[in-house]
Write a protein that holds these residues in place. Structure first.
Motif, PDB file in Angstrom:
ATOM      1  N   ARG A 118       0.897  -1.317   0.016  1.00  0.00           N
ATOM      2  CA  ARG A 118       0.020   0.050  -0.037  1.00  0.00           C
ATOM      3  C   ARG A 118       0.745   1.301   0.025  1.00  0.00           C
ATOM      4  O   ARG A 118       1.890   1.397   0.690  1.00  0.00           O
TER       5      ARG A 118
ATOM      6  N   THR B  31      -3.574   9.126   1.473  1.00  0.00           N
ATOM      7  CA  THR B  31      -4.547   7.858   1.631  1.00  0.00           C
ATOM      8  C   THR B  31      -3.830   6.744   1.286  1.00  0.00           C
ATOM      9  O   THR B  31      -3.015   6.551   0.142  1.00  0.00           O
ATOM     10  N   PRO B  32      -3.662   5.404   2.070  1.00  0.00           N
ATOM     11  CA  PRO B  32      -3.196   4.237   1.729  1.00  0.00           C
ATOM     12  C   PRO B  32      -3.972   3.788   0.445  1.00  0.00           C
ATOM     13  O   PRO B  32      -5.124   3.318   0.426  1.00  0.00           O
TER      14      PRO B  32
ATOM     15  N   ASP C  80       1.212   5.312   0.265  1.00  0.00           N
ATOM     16  CA  ASP C  80       0.543   6.660   0.970  1.00  0.00           C
ATOM     17  C   ASP C  80       0.459   7.723  -0.076  1.00  0.00           C
ATOM     18  O   ASP C  80       1.386   8.412  -0.225  1.00  0.00           O
TER      19      ASP C  80
ATOM     20  N   ALA D  78       7.049   2.908  -0.071  1.00  0.00           N
ATOM     21  CA  ALA D  78       6.200   1.833   0.211  1.00  0.00           C
ATOM     22  C   ALA D  78       6.723   0.423   0.017  1.00  0.00           C
ATOM     23  O   ALA D  78       6.602  -0.538   0.807  1.00  0.00           O
TER      24      ALA D  78
END
Length: 184
Positions: A40, A46-47, A42, A80
């Motif tokens: 996921r 928002t992930p 960022d 990520a």
């Protein structure tokens, strides 16, 4: 009685599917876009799943390429991947992010097999819990006088056969994955 068996079988199929999905995330020596499925990013606070921000491809058996649709997402995607715990190092050339899949060391292979064994044991526990739920449902039907004692015993035998079948399937899935991981 058939409804109880059908429900138990459907739930056991889902356990097996979940196990397969967990196995697809375990890294083998080959590149696979499934490795990055759980990553996921960022993205603007928002992930977001990686495959919703970029196209992920495997041009050869040792490389994964990620082509973000938004140029501003490069740094977030790299961060990520580094934080994902997959042990992968992304290389950004400004157009695409490349990830070379290094050959696994013997220790890392053994560690991955242990993780696979853990996932398999969790799946077996889930299957046994489903068996327990189904047997309790059969007991309840007997106490509610919807089925007789013979039907209850027959149902419990069928549930046990189903459980044994899915335990074997989880073991088969594990041995297949173990072979894939240990392959050099």
């Amino acid at each position: 009685m058939q409804a109880v068996l059908k429900d138990a079988e459907d739930r056991m199929k889902k356990v097996l599917a979940t196990l397969e999905k967990e196995f697809s995330r375990l890294r083998t020596g080959r590149a696979s876009s499934a490795l990055l499925e759980g990553v996921r990013v960022d993205y603007y606070g928002t992930p977001t799943q990686l495959d919703q921000l970029a196209s992920v491809a495997t041009p050869d058996s040792r490389t994964i390429t990620i082509q973000p649709w938004d140029r501003k997402a490069f740094a977030d995607i790299e961060k990520a991947i580094m934080k994902s715990g997959l042990g992968l190092t992304p290389v950004n050339d400004g157009k695409v992010i490349r990830i070379s899949i290094p050959p696994l060391t013997e220790d890392r292979r053994k560690e991955l097999v242990k993780m696979g064994k853990k996932h398999t044991e969790e799946a077996k526990v889930a299957v046994r819990n489903i068996r327990r739920d189904a047997n309790e449902a059969l007991k309840k039907k007997k106490s509610d006088k919807k089925i007789n004692e013979d039907d209850q015993h027959k149902g419990q035998e069928d549930v046990q056969k189903l459980t044994d079948n899915y335990i074997v399937k989880t073991d088969e899935a594990f041995s297949k994955k173990e072979k894939e991981i240990m392959e050099i």
